[in-house]
Write a protein that holds these residues in place. Structure first.
Motif, PDB file in Angstrom:
ATOM      1  N   ASP A  75       0.824  -1.207   0.000  1.00  0.00           N
ATOM      2  CA  ASP A  75       0.000   0.000   0.000  1.00  0.00           C
ATOM      3  C   ASP A  75       0.867   1.270   0.000  1.00  0.00           C
ATOM      4  OD1 ASP A  75      -2.541  -1.459   0.037  1.00  0.00           O
ATOM      5  OD2 ASP A  75      -1.953  -2.063   2.043  1.00  0.00           O
ATOM      6  N   PHE A  76       0.481   2.280   0.766  1.00  0.00           N
ATOM      7  CA  PHE A  76       1.153   3.580   0.745  1.00  0.00           C
ATOM      8  C   PHE A  76       2.563   3.536   1.318  1.00  0.00           C
ATOM      9  CE2 PHE A  76      -0.378   2.971   4.936  1.00  0.00           C
ATOM     10  CZ  PHE A  76       0.554   3.588   5.753  1.00  0.00           C
ATOM     11  N   TRP A  77       2.820   2.610   2.235  1.00  0.00           N
ATOM     12  CA  TRP A  77       4.019   2.680   3.074  1.00  0.00           C
ATOM     13  C   TRP A  77       5.324   2.606   2.298  1.00  0.00           C
ATOM     14  CZ3 TRP A  77       5.045  -0.703   8.052  1.00  0.00           C
ATOM     15  CH2 TRP A  77       5.761   0.071   8.976  1.00  0.00           C
ATOM     16  N   PRO A  78       5.472   1.733   1.291  1.00  0.00           N
ATOM     17  CA  PRO A  78       6.749   1.709   0.556  1.00  0.00           C
ATOM     18  C   PRO A  78       7.104   3.059  -0.059  1.00  0.00           C
ATOM     19  CG  PRO A  78       5.456  -0.226   0.028  1.00  0.00           C
ATOM     20  CD  PRO A  78       4.565   0.665   0.828  1.00  0.00           C
ATOM     21  N   TYR A  79       6.108   3.767  -0.560  1.00  0.00           N
ATOM     22  CA  TYR A  79       6.379   5.068  -1.194  1.00  0.00           C
ATOM     23  C   TYR A  79       6.867   6.079  -0.165  1.00  0.00           C
ATOM     24  CZ  TYR A  79       3.690   2.708  -4.743  1.00  0.00           C
ATOM     25  OH  TYR A  79       3.241   1.771  -5.639  1.00  0.00           O
ATOM     26  N   MET A  80       6.270   6.041   1.023  1.00  0.00           N
ATOM     27  CA  MET A  80       6.720   6.956   2.075  1.00  0.00           C
ATOM     28  C   MET A  80       8.134   6.601   2.528  1.00  0.00           C
ATOM     29  SD  MET A  80       4.228   9.039   2.232  1.00  0.00           S
ATOM     30  CE  MET A  80       4.135   8.692   0.463  1.00  0.00           C
ATOM     31  N   MET A  81       8.465   5.317   2.552  1.00  0.00           N
ATOM     32  CA  MET A  81       9.819   4.930   2.939  1.00  0.00           C
ATOM     33  C   MET A  81      10.835   5.268   1.854  1.00  0.00           C
ATOM     34  SD  MET A  81       9.479   1.515   5.300  1.00  0.00           S
ATOM     35  CE  MET A  81       8.311   0.586   4.323  1.00  0.00           C
ATOM     36  N   VAL A  82      10.425   5.254   0.584  1.00  0.00           N
ATOM     37  CA  VAL A  82      11.299   5.763  -0.475  1.00  0.00           C
ATOM     38  C   VAL A  82      11.566   7.246  -0.232  1.00  0.00           C
ATOM     39  CG1 VAL A  82      11.440   6.346  -2.927  1.00  0.00           C
ATOM     40  CG2 VAL A  82      10.723   4.055  -2.232  1.00  0.00           C
ATOM     41  N   ALA A  83      10.510   7.999   0.080  1.00  0.00           N
ATOM     42  CA  ALA A  83      10.670   9.439   0.329  1.00  0.00           C
ATOM     43  C   ALA A  83      11.575   9.699   1.530  1.00  0.00           C
ATOM     44  CB  ALA A  83       9.300  10.091   0.544  1.00  0.00           C
ATOM     45  N   GLU A  84      11.527   8.818   2.521  1.00  0.00           N
ATOM     46  CA  GLU A  84      12.346   8.982   3.724  1.00  0.00           C
ATOM     47  C   GLU A  84      13.780   8.521   3.531  1.00  0.00           C
ATOM     48  OE1 GLU A  84      10.283   6.606   6.581  1.00  0.00           O
ATOM     49  OE2 GLU A  84       8.968   8.236   7.207  1.00  0.00           O
ATOM     50  N   GLY A  85      14.033   7.744   2.462  1.00  0.00           N
ATOM     51  CA  GLY A  85      15.355   7.184   2.259  1.00  0.00           C
ATOM     52  C   GLY A  85      15.560   5.856   2.946  1.00  0.00           C
ATOM     53  N   ALA A  86      14.496   5.270   3.545  1.00  0.00           N
ATOM     54  CA  ALA A  86      14.606   3.985   4.223  1.00  0.00           C
ATOM     55  C   ALA A  86      14.533   2.815   3.249  1.00  0.00           C
ATOM     56  CB  ALA A  86      13.507   3.855   5.277  1.00  0.00           C
ATOM     57  N   VAL A  87      13.854   3.033   2.121  1.00  0.00           N
ATOM     58  CA  VAL A  87      13.741   2.066   1.036  1.00  0.00           C
ATOM     59  C   VAL A  87      14.185   2.780  -0.236  1.00  0.00           C
ATOM     60  CG1 VAL A  87      12.021   0.864  -0.401  1.00  0.00           C
ATOM     61  CG2 VAL A  87      11.979   0.607   2.081  1.00  0.00           C
ATOM     62  N   ASP A  88      14.751   2.042  -1.174  1.00  0.00           N
ATOM     63  CA  ASP A  88      15.322   2.681  -2.367  1.00  0.00           C
ATOM     64  C   ASP A  88      14.425   2.590  -3.604  1.00  0.00           C
ATOM     65  OD1 ASP A  88      17.837   3.119  -0.906  1.00  0.00           O
ATOM     66  OD2 ASP A  88      17.960   0.933  -1.005  1.00  0.00           O
ATOM     67  N   ILE A  89      13.687   1.481  -3.746  1.00  0.00           N
ATOM     68  CA  ILE A  89      12.807   1.295  -4.899  1.00  0.00           C
ATOM     69  C   ILE A  89      11.545   0.562  -4.457  1.00  0.00           C
ATOM     70  CG2 ILE A  89      14.649   1.264  -6.637  1.00  0.00           C
ATOM     71  CD1 ILE A  89      14.490  -1.795  -6.652  1.00  0.00           C
ATOM     72  N   CYS A  90      10.422   0.838  -5.148  1.00  0.00           N
ATOM     73  CA  CYS A  90       9.193   0.080  -4.922  1.00  0.00           C
ATOM     74  C   CYS A  90       8.348   0.140  -6.180  1.00  0.00           C
ATOM     75  CB  CYS A  90       8.421   0.591  -3.709  1.00  0.00           C
ATOM     76  SG  CYS A  90       7.704   2.231  -3.880  1.00  0.00           S
ATOM     77  N   ALA A  91       7.434  -0.814  -6.325  1.00  0.00           N
ATOM     78  CA  ALA A  91       6.599  -0.879  -7.522  1.00  0.00           C
ATOM     79  C   ALA A  91       5.361  -1.705  -7.252  1.00  0.00           C
ATOM     80  CB  ALA A  91       7.384  -1.484  -8.688  1.00  0.00           C
ATOM     81  N   GLU A  92       4.278  -1.370  -7.969  1.00  0.00           N
ATOM     82  CA  GLU A  92       3.037  -2.129  -7.926  1.00  0.00           C
ATOM     83  C   GLU A  92       2.457  -2.204  -9.333  1.00  0.00           C
ATOM     84  OE1 GLU A  92       0.367  -1.717  -4.250  1.00  0.00           O
ATOM     85  OE2 GLU A  92       1.383   0.211  -4.347  1.00  0.00           O
ATOM     86  N   PRO A  93       1.849  -3.355  -9.707  1.00  0.00           N
ATOM     87  CA  PRO A  93       1.408  -3.539 -11.087  1.00  0.00           C
ATOM     88  C   PRO A  93       0.016  -3.024 -11.406  1.00  0.00           C
ATOM     89  CG  PRO A  93       1.165  -5.593  -9.903  1.00  0.00           C
ATOM     90  CD  PRO A  93       1.778  -4.615  -8.941  1.00  0.00           C
ATOM     91  N   GLU A  94      -0.847  -2.848 -10.395  1.00  0.00           N
ATOM     92  CA  GLU A  94      -2.232  -2.460 -10.642  1.00  0.00           C
ATOM     93  C   GLU A  94      -2.692  -1.465  -9.584  1.00  0.00           C
ATOM     94  OE1 GLU A  94      -4.152  -6.489 -12.536  1.00  0.00           O
ATOM     95  OE2 GLU A  94      -3.760  -6.479 -10.380  1.00  0.00           O
ATOM     96  N   LEU A  95      -2.973  -0.228 -10.004  1.00  0.00           N
ATOM     97  CA  LEU A  95      -3.372   0.817  -9.067  1.00  0.00           C
ATOM     98  C   LEU A  95      -4.362   1.765  -9.716  1.00  0.00           C
ATOM     99  CD1 LEU A  95       0.147   1.721  -7.613  1.00  0.00           C
ATOM    100  CD2 LEU A  95      -1.692   0.597  -6.351  1.00  0.00           C
ATOM    101  N   SER A  96      -5.097   2.491  -8.870  1.00  0.00           N
ATOM    102  CA  SER A  96      -5.980   3.560  -9.332  1.00  0.00           C
ATOM    103  C   SER A  96      -5.359   4.913  -8.992  1.00  0.00           C
ATOM    104  CB  SER A  96      -7.351   3.435  -8.662  1.00  0.00           C
ATOM    105  OG  SER A  96      -7.971   2.211  -9.008  1.00  0.00           O
ATOM    106  N   LEU A  97      -5.886   5.964  -9.601  1.00  0.00           N
ATOM    107  CA  LEU A  97      -5.331   7.303  -9.398  1.00  0.00           C
ATOM    108  C   LEU A  97      -5.304   7.679  -7.925  1.00  0.00           C
ATOM    109  CD1 LEU A  97      -4.258   9.960 -10.580  1.00  0.00           C
ATOM    110  CD2 LEU A  97      -6.639  10.695 -10.859  1.00  0.00           C
ATOM    111  N   TRP A  98      -6.374   7.357  -7.188  1.00  0.00           N
ATOM    112  CA  TRP A  98      -6.421   7.734  -5.775  1.00  0.00           C
ATOM    113  C   TRP A  98      -5.415   6.981  -4.925  1.00  0.00           C
ATOM    114  CZ3 TRP A  98     -11.116   6.275  -8.253  1.00  0.00           C
ATOM    115  CH2 TRP A  98     -11.394   4.901  -8.215  1.00  0.00           C
TER     116      TRP A  98
END
Length: 266
Positions: free
Chosen positions: A194-217
């Motif tokens: 869900d949202f958490w990997p993206y926030m950890m990328v922004a924080e520098g705790a994680v370097d890359i993340c991806a998801e195959p199916e998402l909606s705009l929201w």
């Protein structure tokens, strides 16, 4: 250029109201949960939080349009608020604290609507992240008590931490082998979701993340937080922004290499 800070302050007010509603029903034994036509769950708290946000916007920004996961689009114009009242509903209904309300303001521009404000509020974790175009990304308890976010400087895939939501969806798109090759190429993988990997990328705790199916929201608020923290946010097709129906986010240094793996077709 507009500074969007009034809109950011409003987004925090919206998040405060949503947090109160969602936390009030979190782990409630009588929580009502239904199944939507796409077979995903929706709880009474999802609906209540979106209704509260829409009510606030109707009073504070009556000329702006609103797009929400539960009640669709209302209004037209160059400014559109995009709302996911509970990102991570499956976690929410099971009592897992990893869920958040996502609120973004998008503005019409070249290439369509682009996010200019984003707030990601995860009250069960006691965390909130936000960004406004041109003002950077931050995390903290409030606007006056915050730390600036910066993505990592990891430049080798062998040193990278890769976060993803699940294996579901990758195989359907013929991307599973490339996904698995990527998991073998990195230093570490974790399925935070869900949202958490993206926030950890922004924080520098994680370097890359991806998801195959998402909606705009699912993506609009995450996208501006990541980019204002210095990272890259695109679809798997490499198109910048939250419009591709899927997402890849990184510190920027590893982005093209990540997309190379995820676009391998066998």
């Amino acid at each position: 250029m507009p500074d969007y800070l009034d809109d950011l302050r409003l987004a925090h007010v919206l998040a405060d109201a949503a947090d109160a509603a969602t936390m009030d029903r979190f782990k409630a034994l009588d929580l009502k949960v239904e199944t939507k036509p796409d077979m995903t769950p929706v709880s009474e708290a999802d609906k209540a939080a979106e209704e509260i946000i829409r009510g606030h916007l109707q009073r504070a920004r009556p000329r702006d349009a609103v797009l929400g996961e539960e009640y669709g689009v209302e209004g037209t114009g160059p400014r559109r608020w995009v709302v996911d009242p509970i990102d991570g509903t499956k976690n929410y209904v099971r009592g897992v604290p990893v869920w958040a309300t996502l609120i973004s303001l998008m503005e019409a521009g070249e290439g369509g609507y682009q996010p200019v404000v984003g707030v990601v509020s995860a009250p069960a974790l006691g965390r909130r992240w936000w960004a406004a175009k041109g003002h950077g990304a931050f995390s903290g308890r409030s606007l006056s008590s915050a730390s600036r976010l910066r993505v990592s400087s990891v430049s080798r895939m062998a040193d990278a931490s890769f976060a993803y939501s699940s294996l579901t969806g990758w195989e359907d798109q013929g991307r599973l082998d490339g996904f698995l090759d990527l998991t073998k190429a990195v230093w570490r993988t974790r399925g935070y979701g869900d949202f958490w990997p993206y926030m950890m990328v922004a924080e520098g705790a994680v370097d890359i993340c991806a998801e195959p199916e998402l909606s705009l929201w699912d993506m609009a608020a995450n996208a501006i937080v990541v980019t204002e923290a210095g990272g890259s946010f695109t679809g798997l097709d490499g198109r910048p922004g939250p419009h591709s129906g899927n997402a890849a986010a990184s510190n920027g240094l590893l982005h093209d290499e990540m997309l190379g793996y995820l676009n391998q077709r066998y």
